[in-house]
Scaffold this active site. Structure first.
Site, PDB file in Angstrom:
ATOM      1  N   ALA A 118     -17.877  26.053   2.128  1.00 11.37           N
ATOM      2  CA  ALA A 118     -19.115  25.772   1.386  1.00 11.37           C
ATOM      3  C   ALA A 118     -19.345  24.270   1.398  1.00 11.37           C
ATOM      4  O   ALA A 118     -18.463  23.504   1.787  1.00 11.37           O
ATOM      5  CB  ALA A 118     -18.995  26.251  -0.055  1.00 11.37           C
ATOM      6  N   LYS A 119     -20.498  23.836   1.005  1.00 15.70           N
ATOM      7  CA  LYS A 119     -20.763  22.411   0.819  1.00 15.70           C
ATOM      8  C   LYS A 119     -21.924  22.258  -0.130  1.00 15.70           C
ATOM      9  O   LYS A 119     -22.808  23.133  -0.194  1.00 15.70           O
ATOM     10  CB  LYS A 119     -21.093  21.740   2.152  1.00 15.70           C
ATOM     11  CG  LYS A 119     -20.814  20.257   2.171  1.00 15.70           C
ATOM     12  CD  LYS A 119     -19.337  19.970   2.370  1.00 15.70           C
ATOM     13  CE  LYS A 119     -19.040  18.500   2.458  1.00 15.70           C
ATOM     14  NZ  LYS A 119     -17.680  18.264   2.962  1.00 15.70           N
ATOM     15  N   GLY A 120     -21.945  21.151  -0.843  1.00 11.91           N
ATOM     16  CA  GLY A 120     -23.048  20.879  -1.752  1.00 11.91           C
ATOM     17  C   GLY A 120     -23.577  19.474  -1.545  1.00 11.91           C
ATOM     18  O   GLY A 120     -22.887  18.616  -0.991  1.00 11.91           O
TER      19      GLY A 120
END
Ligand code: NAD
Length: 425
Positions: A114-116
């Site tokens: 994931a990444k934000g």
């Protein structure tokens, strides 16, 4: 999602998502990946956009845009950093999320990717504005993150303090302290010893292996480092301690060069005081682009994406390219580097020390029992060295370059688990 492309000239070179997909498609094709699994793995699982209202210090409200892309959960909870920068885009976050899936699979730890990111300029914001922004972003994502769901960590312009705010906000909602919701926390707040240095240390471990493999020696190995943040400065410091000759370093304002080698602790101390390398007395100034083309044995980009492209790859002179940053090389530069015989340690292997140590932090938080730093570093070394050799073996047995080998190894592992778990209907 963009359609499958078979001509690299069709992709927008500096779009990291298209670069990532190009390599994914190439690796999936070489693996003869089942067409149904291919369809599943080439898209993210979930993309969340949030609009974050924040009271600024002067009393007005600013609304920021934030993203969290959860790319894949097949091998475990999603894992990946959060970045704050004015130029964050959804495509960039998508690419970074996918790289996390492949990275966790390359080092064989039980996480998805994931990444934000939040579009903001942290340099123009006060600490309290950053705290409000972080807490509201966390609250917006409360149903999507958690120790068994998605575990954020720091990335560019976020740090241990940011993670502490996320952990506290999440815990307030959960009505109990949940330390394992983020990694990269301060040590006194259930962080892991060694986490701060882990990405740089992991780079040292894989570069050591590459240097041995190519019959080189640290003392005669000149190293150029682009970026002097967490990754670049730690890697430079540890490599200097190990006997490598660091000849150039830079930050966003520019770099410095001394072919006799830099005194790294003195240089980092100068940068800490002056907030830049400018006018450092024991070296010549050099621009970030010139720095990449310096004569050296190891080039270590540790800043941002798209630094080595089809425009400058021909002029890169290193023997080993160790990618500390995520996506520093575009897909269009890969073939040029291969033809030049550059030994690439691709980002999804080279900078995996950070997420590997984050995995250790998550394990320690869930056990409530914390390890000595020597044990953390020893376990990190075991994983990084084994993964380096896994990728090299894969490259040799499939006759592909290291980057495509790393993608193939990762896709193979994620595809296998996806097949065994089956598709829930
Ligand atoms: P950081 O914010 O601590 O440091 C970034 C450094 O790069 C700073 O010195 C900045 O001045 C410099 N920089 C930024 N833009 C630049 C440019 N255009 N040219 C030259 N220098 C520039 O960030 P970090 O945590 O060290 O991360 C650096 C890279 O490593 C990012 O790509 C990040 O995604 C990747 N990465 C970080 C970790 C980690 O554990 N921190 C783990 C894996 C990968």
């Amino acid at each position: 999602m963009p359609a499958l492309v078979d001509d690299i000239r069709v992709i927008r070179e500096e779009n990291p998502f298209e670069s990532m997909m190009w390599r994914f498609d190439h690796a999936a094709n070489l693996l003869n990946l089942d067409p149904d699994l291919y369809k599943v793995l080439r898209v993210p699982n979930r993309e969340i956009t949030v609009y974050i209202p924040v009271f600024m210090d002067d009393g007005h409200i600013e609304v920021f845009t934030g993203y969290r892309v959860q790319h894949n959960f097949a091998r475990g909870p999603a894992k990946g950093g959060i970045r704050y920068a004015p130029d964050v885009t959804l495509d960039e976050v998508r690419a970074l999320a996918a790289w996390m899936t492949w990275k966790c699979a390359v080092v064989n730890i039980p996480f998805g990717g994931a990444k934000g990111g939040i579009i903001c300029d942290p340099a123009q914001m006060s600490q309290i504005e950053l705290e409000r922004l972080t807490r509201r972003y966390t609250a917006e994502l409360i149903d999507f993150i958690g120790p068994e769901r998605d575990v954020p960590a720091p990335d560019m312009n976020t740090n241990e303090q940011t993670m502490a705010w996320i952990m506290d906000t999440y815990s307030m909602h959960a009505r109990q302290t949940v330390t394992a919701v983020v990694t990269g926390k301060p040590i006194d707040l259930s962080g892991s010893r060694g986490r701060r240095e882990a990405t740089g240390r992991g780079l040292l471990f894989v570069i050591d292996e590459a240097v041995k493999k190519l019959g080189m020696h640290p003392a005669s190995t000149r190293v150029v480092v682009q970026g002097a943040g967490n990754v670049g400065s730690t890697a430079a410091r540890l490599m200097h301690e190990t006997g490598y000759k660091i000849v150039a370093m830079s930050d966003i304002h520019g770099g410095i060069y001394n072919d006799k080698g830099l005194d790294v602790p003195d240089l980092l101390n100068y940068q800490r005081i002056h907030r830049s390398f400018e006018k450092y007395p024991q070296a010549e100034p050099v621009s970030n682009m010139e720095l990449l083309e310096l004569d050296c044995e190891v080039l270590l980009p540790a800043a941002t994406e798209n630094q080595i492209t089809s425009h400058n790859a021909n002029r890169i002179k290193c023997k080993i390219l160790a990618e500390g940053a995520n996506g520093p090389t575009t897909a269009a530069a890969d073939d040029i580097l291969e033809q030049k015989g550059v030994f690439v340690i691709p980002d999804i292997l080279a900078n995996a020390g950070g997420v590997t140590c984050s995995y250790f932090e998550w394990v320690q938080d869930r056990m409530g029992y914390f390890w000595k730093e020597e044990l953390v570093n020893e376990r990190l070394q075991d994983i990084m060295v084994a993964s380096f050799h896994d990728v090299c073996k894969y490259a040799e047995s499939h006759n592909v370059n290291n980057r495509i080998a790393a993608y193939m190894l990762a896709i193979d592992r994620v595809a296998y688990i996806t097949r065994v778990r089956g598709i829930y209907a």
